[in-house]
Write a protein that holds these residues in place. Structure first.
Motif, PDB file in Angstrom:
ATOM      1  N   PHE A  54      46.091  44.404  18.053  1.00 37.99           N
ATOM      2  CA  PHE A  54      46.910  44.658  19.228  1.00 37.99           C
ATOM      3  C   PHE A  54      48.391  44.814  18.910  1.00 37.99           C
ATOM      4  O   PHE A  54      49.178  45.156  19.768  1.00 37.99           O
ATOM      5  N   ASN A 115      49.268  49.268  22.254  1.00 38.26           N
ATOM      6  CA  ASN A 115      48.474  49.842  23.334  1.00 38.26           C
ATOM      7  C   ASN A 115      49.380  50.182  24.508  1.00 38.26           C
ATOM      8  O   ASN A 115      50.088  49.304  25.023  1.00 38.26           O
ATOM      9  N   GLY A 117      48.620  50.925  27.562  1.00 37.50           N
ATOM     10  CA  GLY A 117      48.203  50.262  28.797  1.00 37.50           C
ATOM     11  C   GLY A 117      48.736  48.840  28.858  1.00 37.50           C
ATOM     12  O   GLY A 117      49.287  48.407  29.871  1.00 37.50           O
ATOM     13  N   LEU A 118      48.599  48.107  27.742  1.00 42.16           N
ATOM     14  CA  LEU A 118      49.099  46.731  27.720  1.00 42.16           C
ATOM     15  C   LEU A 118      50.621  46.693  27.748  1.00 42.16           C
ATOM     16  O   LEU A 118      51.214  45.775  28.300  1.00 42.16           O
ATOM     17  N   TRP A 120      52.390  48.736  29.423  1.00 40.70           N
ATOM     18  CA  TRP A 120      52.678  48.883  30.860  1.00 40.70           C
ATOM     19  C   TRP A 120      52.562  47.522  31.552  1.00 40.70           C
ATOM     20  O   TRP A 120      53.413  47.155  32.359  1.00 40.70           O
ATOM     21  N   VAL A 121      51.482  46.802  31.229  1.00 39.22           N
ATOM     22  CA  VAL A 121      51.270  45.478  31.839  1.00 39.22           C
ATOM     23  C   VAL A 121      52.477  44.574  31.533  1.00 39.22           C
ATOM     24  O   VAL A 121      52.998  43.885  32.409  1.00 39.22           O
ATOM     25  N   LEU A 161      51.814  54.495  35.409  1.00 43.14           N
ATOM     26  CA  LEU A 161      50.403  54.153  35.175  1.00 43.14           C
ATOM     27  C   LEU A 161      49.520  55.394  35.344  1.00 43.14           C
ATOM     28  O   LEU A 161      48.571  55.594  34.566  1.00 43.14           O
ATOM     29  N   VAL A 162      49.852  56.226  36.345  1.00 42.96           N
ATOM     30  CA  VAL A 162      49.122  57.500  36.516  1.00 42.96           C
ATOM     31  C   VAL A 162      49.265  58.311  35.222  1.00 42.96           C
ATOM     32  O   VAL A 162      48.287  58.853  34.690  1.00 42.96           O
ATOM     33  N   MET A 165      47.165  56.987  32.434  1.00 43.56           N
ATOM     34  CA  MET A 165      45.741  57.341  32.621  1.00 43.56           C
ATOM     35  C   MET A 165      45.484  58.801  32.229  1.00 43.56           C
ATOM     36  O   MET A 165      44.437  59.117  31.660  1.00 43.56           O
ATOM     37  N   LEU A 166      46.442  59.667  32.524  1.00 44.56           N
ATOM     38  CA  LEU A 166      46.289  61.072  32.117  1.00 44.56           C
ATOM     39  C   LEU A 166      46.354  61.196  30.588  1.00 44.56           C
ATOM     40  O   LEU A 166      45.635  62.005  29.998  1.00 44.56           O
ATOM     41  N   TYR A 168      45.323  58.926  28.595  1.00 46.23           N
ATOM     42  CA  TYR A 168      44.000  58.454  28.167  1.00 46.23           C
ATOM     43  C   TYR A 168      42.958  59.566  28.327  1.00 46.23           C
ATOM     44  O   TYR A 168      42.100  59.773  27.449  1.00 46.23           O
ATOM     45  N   ALA A 169      43.053  60.285  29.463  1.00 45.84           N
ATOM     46  CA  ALA A 169      42.099  61.375  29.715  1.00 45.84           C
ATOM     47  C   ALA A 169      42.204  62.447  28.635  1.00 45.84           C
ATOM     48  O   ALA A 169      41.215  63.067  28.256  1.00 45.84           O
ATOM     49  N   LEU A 174      44.242  54.588  24.069  1.00 44.78           N
ATOM     50  CA  LEU A 174      45.629  54.227  24.401  1.00 44.78           C
ATOM     51  C   LEU A 174      46.285  53.490  23.240  1.00 44.78           C
ATOM     52  O   LEU A 174      47.417  53.039  23.355  1.00 44.78           O
TER      53      LEU A 174
ATOM     54  N   LEU B 158      44.620  54.278  42.332  1.00 45.70           N
ATOM     55  CA  LEU B 158      44.482  54.391  40.875  1.00 45.70           C
ATOM     56  C   LEU B 158      43.179  53.758  40.389  1.00 45.70           C
ATOM     57  O   LEU B 158      42.534  54.256  39.474  1.00 45.70           O
ATOM     58  N   PHE B 166      37.354  57.545  34.577  1.00 45.73           N
ATOM     59  CA  PHE B 166      37.399  56.928  33.237  1.00 45.73           C
ATOM     60  C   PHE B 166      36.736  55.553  33.242  1.00 45.73           C
ATOM     61  O   PHE B 166      37.399  54.539  33.035  1.00 45.73           O
ATOM     62  N   ILE B 173      42.900  46.231  30.113  1.00 52.98           N
ATOM     63  CA  ILE B 173      44.046  46.902  30.739  1.00 52.98           C
ATOM     64  C   ILE B 173      43.940  46.794  32.255  1.00 52.98           C
ATOM     65  O   ILE B 173      44.902  46.420  32.935  1.00 52.98           O
ATOM     66  N   ASP B 180      48.929  41.635  37.226  1.00 51.18           N
ATOM     67  CA  ASP B 180      50.285  42.027  37.607  1.00 51.18           C
ATOM     68  C   ASP B 180      50.408  42.159  39.117  1.00 51.18           C
ATOM     69  O   ASP B 180      51.392  41.742  39.718  1.00 51.18           O
TER      70      ASP B 180
END
Lengths: 460, 211
Positions: A54, A115, A117-118, A120-121, A161-162, A165-166, A168-169, A174, B158, B166, B173, B180
């Protein structure tokens, strides 16, 4: 691996101690944690970059760890001296240290992860842990500022976050180490995701036009909180932007980030001219500096990147110094209005010189590191886009330089009315801004060292 | 599942439009709870169909946290703090409904000309419409609890989007995002409670600032 997570663990451990709700214990635990955190961060500078599980600690992460830990230490020290001025805090003073430790923990966590995503968290967690710090003064305006901060920044982060996700797509992962190496299955989707993620993280970094929360928060939060926000929270969000640019290194993404940076410099400089409140004035100065750092991160050039990091490091020390001094001024004059603060050279002799020098540093005056950082970025801008763009940015930097320093000189040297205020320099609260201003200057001697750290162990 | 996704997505849009004209805060929060429960049920069914443990856990977390815990916490704070109605909107209810419908069309056009050529999923515009509507809910209302609900509507969309498109997104995550959200709601509620009492006095003080 344990060494790499030590700077993150110390503030977390301190926050657990703070749960005992004993003020002295919380203060001591925070101080010890901050000293240990900076020690561990400095040690990591000399270790190899880490890309295990990580963790993703490259040169930039190492520098961020040091800066966050250093400002953490000075903020804990300054807070200890400053909190006595808060008469009716929204949370107890031990809870202040609890949230401060968690806030620093979330920033250190965000800059160490492998990562998106993390990450972002982690960056969203900085909002949660810092919202009550903004409102600690428990007056109407600080509560309103805190709410604006929560809702605007959280909304911005949903957009990022959007974007993630894109990404990731497009990439089906990530993990930063994989994102840097893999080819996207849909490059357009990656670009779209990167642009949205940049918009979201830029909201947190106070980048135009998503900056609206920033002047209110910096203007109304207490001095140590404004200092930590401006000097390390905004750069942490920009670090997120950098990771996005790094993983989606397309020209269109870089140009988009560059445009946001230029617009931020332009508008922050214009807003600076009309500022009547000194804390708010420094908020716009932070915006201008973040704009310049974003320009540096967006240009694909080694001078630009080095310049952005030097500017980030030097700005962190200089701006925290400036905000600490605003706290000292506010505690004596009880006003944020520039016109009502006169002749601090007599009331705060050390503070006045530190204030003047830190203002010069944040405005990019030589011999401070900010000057060198801006010089590198302007040079890279000239190499990439020609003389006109470089001169245009220089003009706005000059506007902001003169606006800021004119107002600060007025605060420092204008004639003091007789018996207005008494001389009140306090040792700790005066000393810390001076130390940070000196550090903002000393950065220039470490340019080669910073360059070595940045270039060693880069994956891409 | 595609048909079910369309029904769930359409229901979400109707719920947000309902929130736009509603003046009772309690009903807005209960509508949010209902929309979260429907999303959770969808994730659960999707998990069973795809035999995905991740989606089953996510569905359970969604129903527990978004469907019950957050609405219950918000209602508790609401009872403690202040009035249940927000009679004056920034945008009148009739205009907000028209704008909401316009946002749905806008989302479809934006999606059609950008993402559709890559994803080829016709109903992909639903989450975009929900995000825009959540933003509009934040902008169009004065009440901080409703603004917070607008933020949660954006996050819900989302989850629906990610859960459908997905399902293999790492659970850690999505779990982090949920944590959060809990943090944002709890901290926001504290700030909102204190802020609401003072809102009229604040406006004047902020008017003197420039930029």
């Amino acid at each position: 691996m344990i060494y790499y997570i030590l700077p993150i663990l110390f503030p977390f451990a301190a926050s657990i101690v703070c749960l005992a709700k004993n003020y002295s214990l919380s203060e001591s635990a925070s101080l010890i944690a901050s000293v240990l955190s900076i020690t561990a961060s400095l040690y990591i500078l000399f270790l190899k970059p880490s890309y295990i599980n990580f963790l993703y600690i490259d040169g930039f992460s190492k520098i961020m760890l040091v800066i966050i830990s250093a400002i953490y230490l000075t903020t804990v020290l300054f807070s200890s001296a400053y909190l006595k001025h808060i008469k009716n805090p929204i949370i107890s003073k031990s809870s202040y240290f609890l949230f401060l430790n968690l806030f620093v923990f979330s920033m250190l966590f965000s800059v160490s992860l492998n990562n998106l995503g993390l990450m972002w968290v982690g960056i969203e967690a900085t909002t949660i842990t810092s919202a009550l710090l903004v409102a600690i003064d428990n007056d109407k305006t600080s509560l309103e500022s805190s709410w604006r901060y929560i809702i605007i920044v959280s909304t911005g982060l949903v957009i990022s976050l959007v974007g993630i996700m894109l990404i990731y797509a497009s990439m089906h992962t990530l993990k930063i180490t994989e994102l840097l190496i893999n080819k996207p299955s849909h490059p357009k989707l990656l670009v779209m995701g990167a642009v949205l993620a940049i918009v979201g993280f830029s909201t947190k970094a106070g980048i135009f036009p998503m900056h609206t929360w920033l002047p209110d928060v910096h203007g109304h939060a207490i001095a140590p909180v404004s200092a930590i926000f401006s000097s390390i929270l905004l750069p942490t969000a920009l670090f997120g932007v950098y990771r996005i640019i790094e993983t989606a290194s397309f020209d269109s993404v870089r140009i988009f980030a560059l445009l946001l940076g230029v617009l931020t410099v332009v508008f922050a400089s214009i807003f600076l001219i009309s500022q009547k409140f000194y804390k708010r004035m420094f908020a716009y100065s932070s915006m201008e500096n973040m704009g310049m750092i974003l320009i540096g991160l967006a240009i694909d050039n080694k001078f630009a990147f080095l310049g952005a990091v030097i500017l980030l490091v030097s700005h962190a020390f200089a701006k925290s110094s400036a905000f600490y001094t605003t706290g000292n001024i506010l505690s004596i004059y009880k006003t944020r209005d520039i016109n009502n603060v006169k002749g601090i050279i007599k009331t705060l002799p050390f503070g006045a010189y530190s204030f003047l020098l830190s203002a010069m540093a944040v405005a990019g005056a030589p011999p401070f590191g900010t000057f060198l950082g801006e010089l590198f970025i302007i040079y890279a801008l000239y190499l990439k886009f020609g003389i006109v763009s470089a001169i245009a940015v220089l003009i706005f930097l000059s506007i902001s330089f003169f606006s800021l320093n004119h107002k600060v000189a007025k605060i420092c040297f204008s004639i003091t009315p007789e018996k207005q205020v008494q001389k009140k320099d306090e040792v700790i609260s005066s000393l810390i801004p001076i130390i940070n201003t000196v550090l903002a200057f000393l950065v220039i001697f470490f340019v080669g060292f910073i360059n070595n750290i940045l270039t060693s162990g880069m994956l891409k | 599942m595609k048909e079910l996704y369309l029904i769930v997505g359409f229901a979400q849009i109707v719920f947000v439009i309902f929130m736009q004209w509603q003046i009772y805060l309690k009903k807005i929060i209960l509508t949010f709870a209902l929309s979260s429960i429907i999303i959770a049920a969808f994730l659960f069914l999707d998990g069973i169909m795809l035999n995905s443990t991740n989606l089953l856990i996510l569905g359970t977390l969604t129903i527990t946290i978004r469907g019950f815990f957050i609405p219950r916490y918000m209602l508790k704070m609401l009872n403690l703090a202040y009035k249940e109605r927000e009679p004056r909107h920034i945008v009148p209810p009739a205009a907000s409904i028209i704008i909401s419908l316009f946002l749905v069309v806008l989302a479809y056009i934006v999606y059609h000309f950008t993402l559709y050529n890559i994803t080829y999923i016709k109903a992909g515009s639903i989450p975009i419409a929900l995000i825009l509507q959540g933003m509009f809910l934040i902008i169009s209302r004065n009440n901080a609890f409703i603004q917070l609900t607008g933020y949660m509507v954006m996050e819900n969309s989302l989850f629906l989007f990610a859960g459908y498109l997905f399902p293999e997104l790492p659970l850690i995550i999505e779990g982090g995002i949920l944590l959060d959200l809990v943090g944002v709601v709890m901290i926001s509620s504290i700030v909102i409670r204190l802020r609401e009492d003072a809102i009229s006095a604040i406006t004047e003080q902020f008017e003197k600032f420039k930029g």
